[in-house]
Design a protein around this motif. Structure first.
Motif, PDB file in Angstrom:
ATOM      1  N   TYR A 221       0.816  -1.082   0.088  1.00 16.25           N
ATOM      2  CA  TYR A 221       0.041   0.116   0.168  1.00 16.25           C
ATOM      3  C   TYR A 221       0.738   1.225  -0.067  1.00 16.25           C
ATOM      4  N   GLU A 238      -3.082  -1.301  -4.745  1.00 17.42           N
ATOM      5  CA  GLU A 238      -3.220  -1.922  -6.027  1.00 17.42           C
ATOM      6  C   GLU A 238      -4.005  -3.157  -6.049  1.00 17.42           C
ATOM      7  N   GLY A 239      -4.963  -3.247  -7.136  1.00 18.23           N
ATOM      8  CA  GLY A 239      -5.148  -4.484  -7.414  1.00 18.23           C
ATOM      9  C   GLY A 239      -5.243  -5.018  -8.860  1.00 18.23           C
ATOM     10  N   ASP A 243      -8.257  -0.729  -8.567  1.00 17.72           N
ATOM     11  CA  ASP A 243      -7.486  -0.261  -7.328  1.00 17.72           C
ATOM     12  C   ASP A 243      -8.486   0.389  -6.394  1.00 17.72           C
TER      13      ASP A 243
END
Length: 285
Positions: A221, A238-239, A243
């Motif tokens: 993160y 962040e994904g 996100d």
């Protein structure tokens, strides 16, 4: 040509002001949506700065909120106009994390924790290319190059002669041990880390394996802070497909406290430089 105006930050600041006006009027987002015959989700997206705001939207909302001061309306209309301009990153086409880039471009300081890879702002070109290729093996070479170019452009915030980004990064030892590309590439990357860590506005800390469990085990993160007091801090997570941006004061506080624990458990800056240098020497063998 990209404008010097940051549209992401303008949208966010405008959204915050529109939310403030709605709350002063004592109205809910649902009530506003009913008055304007739009969806409640549109009002929410306008207020959180996740979509462009047209001058017509601003005019309609000011009408609902009965804003009579022409100067306020004009100022909000100008912000809406600015928010529709393009930042430098738009010249690269569709960038998945363009909202984050917009925030990073305007941030005064950035605190990053990463358990897996070297943060993008401190990556060498070769490391970035190998990382993007390895993480997305089906990505065409032209797209890989575009993403590398964007990453290198972002790094200009670190080398800026005036008001460079204040960067503080804490990383797990696994970042240093994961061979991205090859051993020679990793040696160059770690030596680059050591060089960058000696800049007065860059701090790099490492959490060795023998520290055991720590608050960062839940994942990567970043906490962004801005020079203007009107812009609240943001936590970015962040994904893979989307996100997450956390802006509520309570959420930001929790992640900030967690970051303080990470800094306390990590080696200090000098110890971290020595640690990274020693790992880099291992790659030279």
């Amino acid at each position: 040509m990209a404008s010097s105006v940051n549209p992401t930050v303008r949208r966010r600041r405008l959204g915050q002001e529109l939310r403030r006006l709605r709350e002063l009027k004592g109205m809910t987002a649902e009530e506003v949506a009913e008055r304007l015959l739009v969806s409640q989700s549109k009002i929410s997206r306008l207020e959180n700065g996740r979509r462009s705001i047209s001058q017509r939207d601003v005019r309609d909302l000011c009408g609902v909120y009965e804003v009579e001061d022409v100067r306020i309306v004009d100022s909000l209309m100008q912000m809406a106009k600015d928010s529709r301009q393009q930042g430098w990153w738009h010249s690269f086409g569709d960038i998945p994390y363009s909202v984050y880039i917009g925030l990073e471009t305007d941030a005064a300081s950035l605190r990053v924790y990463d358990p897996q890879v070297v943060p993008g702002l401190l990556q060498t070109r070769q490391y970035a290319e190998a990382l993007i290729t390895g993480a997305s093996p089906e990505t065409p070479s032209a797209e890989v190059e575009k993403r590398v170019q964007v990453r290198l452009r972002r790094q200009e915030r670190i080398s800026a002669p005036e008001n460079p980004l204040r960067l503080w990064t804490v990383m797990d030892e696994s970042v240093l041990r994961r061979v991205v590309g090859n051993r020679s590439l990793m040696r160059d990357q770690l030596e680059h880390l050591v060089d960058q860590s000696q800049l007065p506005h860059v701090t790099v800390q490492v959490i060795p394996f023998d520290m055991g469990a720590h608050p960062g085990l839940n994942g990567q993160y970043a906490v962004l802070e801005f020079p203007d007091a009107a812009d609240s801090s943001v936590v970015y997570i962040e994904g893979v497909t989307s996100d997450l941006y956390l802006e509520k004061a309570n959420d930001v506080q929790k992640y900030s406290v967690m970051y303080e624990h990470l800094r306390a458990q990590a080696l200090n800056a000098d110890q971290s430089r020595e640690f990274i240098s020693n790992v880099a020497k291992e790659y030279a063998r």
